[in-house]
Design a protein around this motif. Structure first.
Motif, PDB file in Angstrom:
ATOM      1  N   ASP A 126      -2.541-100.940 -34.155  1.00  0.00           N
ATOM      2  CA  ASP A 126      -3.395-100.156 -35.046  1.00  0.00           C
ATOM      3  C   ASP A 126      -4.412-101.117 -35.667  1.00  0.00           C
ATOM      4  O   ASP A 126      -4.100-101.844 -36.604  1.00  0.00           O
ATOM      5  CB  ASP A 126      -2.539 -99.478 -36.120  1.00  0.00           C
ATOM      6  CG  ASP A 126      -3.350 -98.626 -37.084  1.00  0.00           C
ATOM      7  OD1 ASP A 126      -4.550 -98.414 -36.822  1.00  0.00           O
ATOM      8  OD2 ASP A 126      -2.767 -98.185 -38.091  1.00  0.00           O
ATOM      9  N   THR A 133       2.449-100.498 -34.257  1.00  0.00           N
ATOM     10  CA  THR A 133       3.156 -99.266 -34.584  1.00  0.00           C
ATOM     11  C   THR A 133       3.988 -98.826 -33.382  1.00  0.00           C
ATOM     12  O   THR A 133       3.588 -99.024 -32.234  1.00  0.00           O
ATOM     13  CB  THR A 133       2.183 -98.128 -34.952  1.00  0.00           C
ATOM     14  OG1 THR A 133       1.284 -97.915 -33.870  1.00  0.00           O
ATOM     15  CG2 THR A 133       1.411 -98.461 -36.207  1.00  0.00           C
ATOM     16  N   LYS A 135       5.229 -95.936 -31.147  1.00  0.00           N
ATOM     17  CA  LYS A 135       4.783 -94.589 -30.792  1.00  0.00           C
ATOM     18  C   LYS A 135       5.923 -93.728 -30.262  1.00  0.00           C
ATOM     19  O   LYS A 135       5.978 -92.543 -30.535  1.00  0.00           O
ATOM     20  CB  LYS A 135       3.686 -94.654 -29.719  1.00  0.00           C
ATOM     21  CG  LYS A 135       2.424 -95.344 -30.171  1.00  0.00           C
ATOM     22  CD  LYS A 135       1.660 -94.448 -31.072  1.00  0.00           C
ATOM     23  CE  LYS A 135       0.327 -95.086 -31.432  1.00  0.00           C
ATOM     24  NZ  LYS A 135      -0.344 -94.397 -32.485  1.00  0.00           N
TER      25      LYS A 135
END
Length: 195
Positions: A126, A133, A135
């Motif tokens: 990000d 992050t 997902k």
């Protein structure tokens, strides 16, 4: 005026001497014509420098050359930094995913020793928040039974067998909750299925 003319002639003589010395040192190959071209440009610059100074008193070829080289180096440095950053992010992301997968498999084996686990993590960088992050987390559970056949080929026809059966809801919920607490992520991105 005489001083300026004298400096100009000394500059021309120095440039011609330098060019002659370089041409004598150069080997006879295809590179020589390019070197002669560059040396010719240097000589032309030495010749026209005083003429340009007549029209523009503040003109200094060294200052302009330094500015051009500085801008060129700055753009090259920015481009190199951007490539290095992209490569670094990509490598970090791969290492992060592999470490997270092996860590999850180890923790699941410690918490639920009766099964074997295969974890596949999908992560992304990000750039807005400058962080990695998670997902998606896919957990495959094997109960010690024989692994399902994934593809059967008989003759020329091939048939695929779906091997992503769901495990019982209670165990799936337990695994999701456990990984959600461990990884500090939402349960919605965790999928649990049978291997």
């Amino acid at each position: 005026m005489i001083q300026t003319l004298r400096e100009w002639l000394i500059g021309i003589c120095t440039a011609v001497f330098f060019i002659t010395a370089v041409e004598m040192i150069l080997p006879d190959n295809s590179m020589k014509k390019y070197a002669k071209f560059v040396l010719g440009l240097i000589l032309i610059t030495v010749f026209i420098n005083p003429i340009i100074k007549i029209f523009d008193r503040n003109f200094d070829i060294n200052t302009y050359t330094a500015n051009v080289m500085e801008n060129f180096d700055k753009k090259k440095t920015e481009n190199d930094f951007k490539q290095y950053k992209e490569k670094n992010i990509s490598t970090t992301l791969e290492v992060f995913k592999l470490n997270l997968q092996s860590n999850c498999e180890k923790k699941l084996k410690e918490k639920y020793p009766e099964g074997n686990y295969k974890v596949d993590v999908e992560a992304a960088y990000d750039s807005e928040n400058d962080k990695l992050t998670i997902k998606d987390v896919k957990v495959g559970v094997k109960d010690g039974a024989v692994e399902k056949v994934k593809r059967i080929q008989i003759g020329g026809d091939s048939k695929s067998v779906n091997s992503t059966e769901n495990i019982d809801a209670e165990k799936s919920t337990e695994i999701k909750k456990y990984l959600s607490d461990e990884l500090k992520v939402s349960k919605d991105i965790i999928q649990v299925s049978k291997l």
